[in-house]
Design a protein around this motif. Sequence first.
Motif, mmCIF file in Angstrom:
data_model
loop_
_atom_site.group_PDB
_atom_site.id
_atom_site.type_symbol
_atom_site.label_atom_id
_atom_site.label_comp_id
_atom_site.label_asym_id
_atom_site.label_seq_id
_atom_site.Cartn_x
_atom_site.Cartn_y
_atom_site.Cartn_z
ATOM 1 N N UNK A 111 10.734 3.676 -1.974
ATOM 2 C CA UNK A 111 11.221 2.630 -1.079
ATOM 3 C C UNK A 111 10.469 2.564 0.243
ATOM 4 N N UNK A 112 9.863 3.689 0.639
ATOM 5 C CA UNK A 112 9.108 3.736 1.898
ATOM 6 C C UNK A 112 8.162 4.932 1.855
ATOM 7 N N UNK A 113 7.013 4.785 2.525
ATOM 8 C CA UNK A 113 6.051 5.884 2.643
ATOM 9 C C UNK A 113 5.812 6.162 4.119
ATOM 10 N N UNK A 114 5.893 7.439 4.509
ATOM 11 C CA UNK A 114 5.542 7.881 5.855
ATOM 12 C C UNK A 114 4.277 8.705 5.704
ATOM 13 N N UNK A 150 4.100 -4.982 -1.167
ATOM 14 C CA UNK A 150 5.244 -5.116 -0.267
ATOM 15 C C UNK A 150 5.878 -3.778 0.105
ATOM 16 N N UNK A 151 5.289 -2.677 -0.361
ATOM 17 C CA UNK A 151 5.828 -1.350 -0.082
ATOM 18 C C UNK A 151 5.724 -1.045 1.420
ATOM 19 N N UNK A 192 -5.024 -2.593 8.477
ATOM 20 C CA UNK A 192 -5.255 -2.057 7.131
ATOM 21 C C UNK A 192 -4.041 -2.253 6.237
ATOM 22 N N UNK A 193 -2.870 -2.499 6.854
ATOM 23 C CA UNK A 193 -1.679 -2.752 6.051
ATOM 24 C C UNK A 193 -0.479 -1.894 6.374
ATOM 25 N N UNK A 194 -0.564 -1.079 7.430
ATOM 26 C CA UNK A 194 0.615 -0.308 7.833
ATOM 27 C C UNK A 194 1.708 -1.275 8.283
ATOM 28 N N UNK A 195 2.946 -0.971 7.900
ATOM 29 C CA UNK A 195 4.072 -1.825 8.280
ATOM 30 C C UNK A 195 4.602 -1.454 9.657
#
Length: 124
Positions: free
Chosen positions: A49-52, A77-78, A98-101
């Motif tokens: 659900x989420x990556x740190x 969308x991750x 780069x795509x970090x949310x």
Amino acid sequence: MGKRALVIDDSRAMRRILAGILGEQGFEVIEAGDGREGLQRLREADTVDVVLVDWNMPVMNGYDFIRAVRAEPCWGRLPLMMVTTETEMDHVVEALAAGASEYLMKPFSAESVLEKLSLLGVLE
């Protein structure tokens, strides 16, 4: 099924700290020590659900990890949160481009981690 988080950091102590914060929120936590291992764990997991992810790691850094994840349409969308000591604005901009949310600077408080997770919409 509960929520699942992937924590990628070459520091075992930092992984434990983040796993503790996430675990209190009901997350099952998967850990990896570098970006390459993180990609492997992500591929093996049914859902995450989420990556740190930390920036500075051996083998594959967090920036390259984020670029690799965003190159895969299935992970487009991750939610990816960079958690790092890199405080220069150039690095923040690079990570987000780069795509970090989200971007969280170390040292951090449990409250700041939860605030970012809430912004990402992954807390219940």
